[in-house]
Design a protein around this motif. Structure first.
Motif, PDB file in Angstrom:
ATOM      1  N   GLY A 187       0.832  -1.184   0.000  1.00  0.00           N
ATOM      2  CA  GLY A 187       0.000   0.000   0.000  1.00  0.00           C
ATOM      3  C   GLY A 187       0.874   1.244   0.000  1.00  0.00           C
ATOM      4  O   GLY A 187       2.009   1.238  -0.458  1.00  0.00           O
ATOM      5  N   GLY A 188       0.321   2.368   0.506  1.00  0.00           N
ATOM      6  CA  GLY A 188       1.157   3.537   0.733  1.00  0.00           C
ATOM      7  C   GLY A 188       1.098   4.642  -0.287  1.00  0.00           C
ATOM      8  O   GLY A 188       1.618   5.721  -0.044  1.00  0.00           O
ATOM      9  N   LEU A 230      -8.416   6.893  -1.618  1.00  0.00           N
ATOM     10  CA  LEU A 230      -8.613   7.694  -0.416  1.00  0.00           C
ATOM     11  C   LEU A 230      -7.807   7.163   0.764  1.00  0.00           C
ATOM     12  O   LEU A 230      -7.352   7.934   1.609  1.00  0.00           O
ATOM     13  CB  LEU A 230     -10.108   7.723  -0.061  1.00  0.00           C
ATOM     14  N   ASN A 231      -7.647   5.830   0.798  1.00  0.00           N
ATOM     15  CA  ASN A 231      -6.885   5.211   1.892  1.00  0.00           C
ATOM     16  C   ASN A 231      -6.089   4.036   1.319  1.00  0.00           C
ATOM     17  O   ASN A 231      -6.566   2.909   1.305  1.00  0.00           O
ATOM     18  CB  ASN A 231      -7.826   4.736   3.001  1.00  0.00           C
ATOM     19  N   PRO A 232      -4.873   4.303   0.823  1.00  0.00           N
ATOM     20  CA  PRO A 232      -4.099   3.246   0.143  1.00  0.00           C
ATOM     21  C   PRO A 232      -3.439   2.254   1.099  1.00  0.00           C
ATOM     22  O   PRO A 232      -2.238   2.006   1.037  1.00  0.00           O
ATOM     23  CB  PRO A 232      -3.062   4.048  -0.638  1.00  0.00           C
ATOM     24  N   SER A 233      -4.230   1.682   1.977  1.00  0.00           N
ATOM     25  CA  SER A 233      -3.728   0.661   2.896  1.00  0.00           C
ATOM     26  C   SER A 233      -3.698  -0.686   2.173  1.00  0.00           C
ATOM     27  O   SER A 233      -4.414  -0.875   1.179  1.00  0.00           O
ATOM     28  CB  SER A 233      -4.632   0.558   4.121  1.00  0.00           C
ATOM     29  N   PRO A 234      -2.902  -1.640   2.641  1.00  0.00           N
ATOM     30  CA  PRO A 234      -2.863  -2.950   1.978  1.00  0.00           C
ATOM     31  C   PRO A 234      -4.232  -3.619   1.837  1.00  0.00           C
ATOM     32  O   PRO A 234      -4.554  -4.120   0.749  1.00  0.00           O
ATOM     33  CB  PRO A 234      -1.909  -3.758   2.860  1.00  0.00           C
ATOM     34  N   PRO A 235      -5.093  -3.646   2.886  1.00  0.00           N
ATOM     35  CA  PRO A 235      -6.397  -4.297   2.717  1.00  0.00           C
ATOM     36  C   PRO A 235      -7.251  -3.655   1.628  1.00  0.00           C
ATOM     37  O   PRO A 235      -7.862  -4.360   0.814  1.00  0.00           O
ATOM     38  CB  PRO A 235      -7.050  -4.152   4.104  1.00  0.00           C
TER      39      PRO A 235
END
Length: 327
Positions: A178-179, A272-277
């Protein structure tokens, strides 16, 4: 049961439902219709796709041991040698089925198999990786086109399908870390452009439909005049053709909308939220969106029946994706 599930995870079985639409939409995009050779091409596509899945995990077994230890190979549920053997056997089976579909199909399947192996073994972690994956999906589309009609006519739709795959693969390169919002934003923009393009009738199809309607009017009018019924029958035929064209347009729009919704929502969340999940969900959404895109391409080529058949695969794939991940 545990061993069967391990193989289902390795081969990502729910993703298989995204494969038949490549050949089916390719056949109608080439100006033909699905036939027995197209069924062989679908079998070839399924084998080569699964060969890529098995080879992918074999090549990534060290990386998965650190980032995804639950996968079948690092968890010890399947031996690496078994996965590699499966990849070889499935590749051979895929080429054999393509040979049964005819020389034109084999001429496409051979570079498709080479692209799959090149991607998994050397190109995946290079800038050429997403391009190679896009090329593989485009070739799979042309594999179906090689079994019906004129394959070169399917090149524009193969490019559209490849562009979608390029976007999904680019997002997938960050699914464990992500990230960054850039890949899902770019994929979202690509989805918007593709939606607009597939909602339109393919070049030549509109002209053919219009010409067919005009010929129908002239024929009906001539026949009606000869039998004393007048021009009214010709007008009724013209109205019938206009209704048919309107229904075709409504189907294209509905499928294009389904494609945009399936891919667009998870891309937006990941941007909006580039997290791994959320990035993984975006990849899964992009993979599932392949089916309505294929259906839209078939409708765009003027084959509503093929489009509906492809679209019917989506709920089945979604059902099994709840049990086994597609990524």
């Amino acid at each position: 049961m545990s061993r069967s599930r391990a193989w289902a995870e390795l081969l990502r079985l729910p993703a298989l439902f995204t494969v038949p639409g490549d050949a089916l939409s390719g056949a109608v995009a080439a100006g033909g219709r699905p036939n027995p050779r197209t069924l062989l091409a679908i079998g070839s596509s399924l084998c080569l796709y699964e060969a890529g899945m098995a080879l992918n995990d074999w090549a990534d077994r060290a990386e998965d041991a650190a980032e995804r230890p639950h996968r079948p190979l690092p968890s010890g549920r399947i031996r690496p040698s078994s996965a590699f053997t499966a990849a070889c056997a499935l590749t051979a089976a895929g080429l054999g089925l393509a040979a049964g579909a005819g020389r034109p199909a084999l001429a496409v399947a051979a570079p498709l198999a080479a692209t799959v192996w090149a991607y998994d073994l050397s190109l995946k972690h290079t800038p050429a990786g997403p391009v190679a994956m896009a090329a593989a999906r485009g070739l799979d589309h042309l594999l179906g086109a090689a079994t019906a009609g004129r394959p070169h006519k399917a090149l524009p739709s193969a490019a559209l399908l490849g562009t979608h795959t390029l976007a999904v693969t680019t997002v997938s390169r960050r699914e464990t870390q992500g990230g960054t919002s850039l890949p899902p934003l770019a994929a979202l923009a690509a989805t918007a452009v593709l939606t607009r393009l597939v909602a339109r009738v393919a070049h030549g199809t509109k002209r053919a439909a219009s010409t067919g309607a005009q010929v129908g009017i002239v024929t009906a009018t001539t026949t009606a005049t000869a039998t004393g019924m007048g021009i009214g029958a010709g007008r009724r035929r013209h109205a019938h053709d206009r209704v048919g064209l309107a229904l075709d347009g409504a189907l294209r729009t509905a499928l294009a909308t389904a494609y945009a919704a399936t891919a667009g929502r998870p891309y937006t969340h990941a941007a909006l939220n580039p997290s791994p999940p959320l990035t993984q969900r975006a990849v899964g959404g992009g993979i599932r969106a392949t089916i309505p895109l294929q259906a839209a391409l078939a409708a765009r080529a003027g084959s509503g029946l093929t489009a509906v058949a492809i679209a019917a695969l989506a709920p089945i794939g979604r059902k099994y994706a709840k049990k086994v991940s597609v990524t």
